[in-house]
Write a protein that holds these residues in place. Structure first.
Motif, PDB file in Angstrom:
ATOM      1  N   ASP A  30       0.688  -1.251  -0.016  1.00  0.00           N
ATOM      2  CA  ASP A  30       0.146   0.110   0.037  1.00  0.00           C
ATOM      3  C   ASP A  30       0.995   1.255   0.019  1.00  0.00           C
ATOM      4  O   ASP A  30       0.413   2.473  -0.219  1.00  0.00           O
ATOM      5  CB  ASP A  30      -0.994  -0.073   1.162  1.00  0.00           C
ATOM      6  N   THR A  31       2.075   1.287   0.373  1.00  0.00           N
ATOM      7  CA  THR A  31       2.994   2.250   0.378  1.00  0.00           C
ATOM      8  C   THR A  31       4.126   2.443  -0.433  1.00  0.00           C
ATOM      9  O   THR A  31       4.651   1.285  -0.403  1.00  0.00           O
ATOM     10  CB  THR A  31       3.337   2.431   1.889  1.00  0.00           C
ATOM     11  N   ASN A  50       0.664   6.608   0.723  1.00  0.00           N
ATOM     12  CA  ASN A  50       0.151   5.273   1.297  1.00  0.00           C
ATOM     13  C   ASN A  50      -1.372   5.364   0.403  1.00  0.00           C
ATOM     14  O   ASN A  50      -2.296   6.257   0.642  1.00  0.00           O
ATOM     15  CB  ASN A  50      -0.310   5.435   2.693  1.00  0.00           C
ATOM     16  N   ASP A  97       1.602   1.222   6.654  1.00  0.00           N
ATOM     17  CA  ASP A  97       1.740   2.610   6.598  1.00  0.00           C
ATOM     18  C   ASP A  97       3.234   3.314   6.810  1.00  0.00           C
ATOM     19  O   ASP A  97       3.940   2.653   7.985  1.00  0.00           O
ATOM     20  CB  ASP A  97       1.002   3.320   7.625  1.00  0.00           C
TER      21      ASP A  97
END
Lengths: 116, 113
Positions: A30-31, A50, A97
């Motif tokens: 996601d990041t 993110n 994250d």
């Protein structure tokens, strides 16, 4: 099979030009990040996204503009290149994250930018 | 603000154990300590991560004292292929805020035959 891939690997350009470095990750993370490494090996974070949202934006000249069209891509565009921009630029990704200190960051092979 | 201090360079010989210490006096209570290895012309790659005491994997060990103000990466019986730059990542929390994964300058380890 490359997890984090960035192009071009080498880039030589003249001062004042505009250039882009592209990055893609196939890890499903996601990041994504952009780091800059200078000649003294100091590795400095520039940006982090993110889920396509800008999370970290360090003190970087506004000539540098990241673009994240989707979670798997984070491109870096640099306007009006200066001699001091010569460095190695690393794209990276992580599953969590960027504000999670327990994260593991996966780096690409780097893009060697030389401004002449 | 958790800045890290590592030796700039170290030399060793094949077969020796190498210990690289990183100082991080202002590490935040909840932050992990992570070490990365970077070979020439490549991106850094994860080696090991810990929070306290000792962590061991197939590549290295990480020793963290109770006060967590430092950590030591231990590489057993190094070989020429362990020549690389080693980074200790603790990160920054500017103004006590969000964690930012900021690396330091790293330690350049050269292993001699």
């Amino acid at each position: 099979d490359t997890a984090v891939s960035q192009t071009p690997k080498y880039l030589v350009t003249q001062m004042g030009n505009d250039k882009s470095i592209k990055c893609e990750q196939n890890l499903g993370h996601d990041t994504m990040y952009w780091y800059k490494q200078d000649s003294k090996k100091f590795l400095k974070i520039m940006f982090s996204y993110n889920n396509k949202e800008l999370i970290i934006n360090e003190t970087v000249p506004n000539r540098f503009s990241p673009k994240s069209p989707d979670k798997a891509h984070l491109n870096l565009h640099i306007n009006s290149l200066e001699l001091g921009d010569s460095a190695v630029y690393f794209c990276a990704s992580s599953p969590r994250d960027p504000r999670d200190s327990g994260n593991t960051i996966y780096f690409g092979e780097g893009s060697w930018l030389t401004v002449v | 603000l958790a800045k890290t201090t590592q030796p700039i360079s170290m030399d060793s010989y094949e077969g020796q154990e190498v210990n690289i210490t990183c100082s991080h006096n202002n590490i935040a209570t909840n932050d992990y300590i992570t070490w990365y290895q970077q070979f020439p012309s490549q991106g850094p790659r994860f080696i090991i991560q810990g929070y306290k005491t000792k962590v061991t994997n197939e590549v290295a060990s990480l020793f963290i004292p109770a006060d967590r103000k430092s950590s030591t990466l231990s590489l057993p019986r190094v070989s020429l292929s362990d020549t690389a730059v080693y980074y200790c990542l603790v990160g920054d929390r500017e103004g006590g805020g969000s964690y930012i994964p900021t690396f330091g300058r790293g330690t350049s380890l050269i292993v001699h035959p």
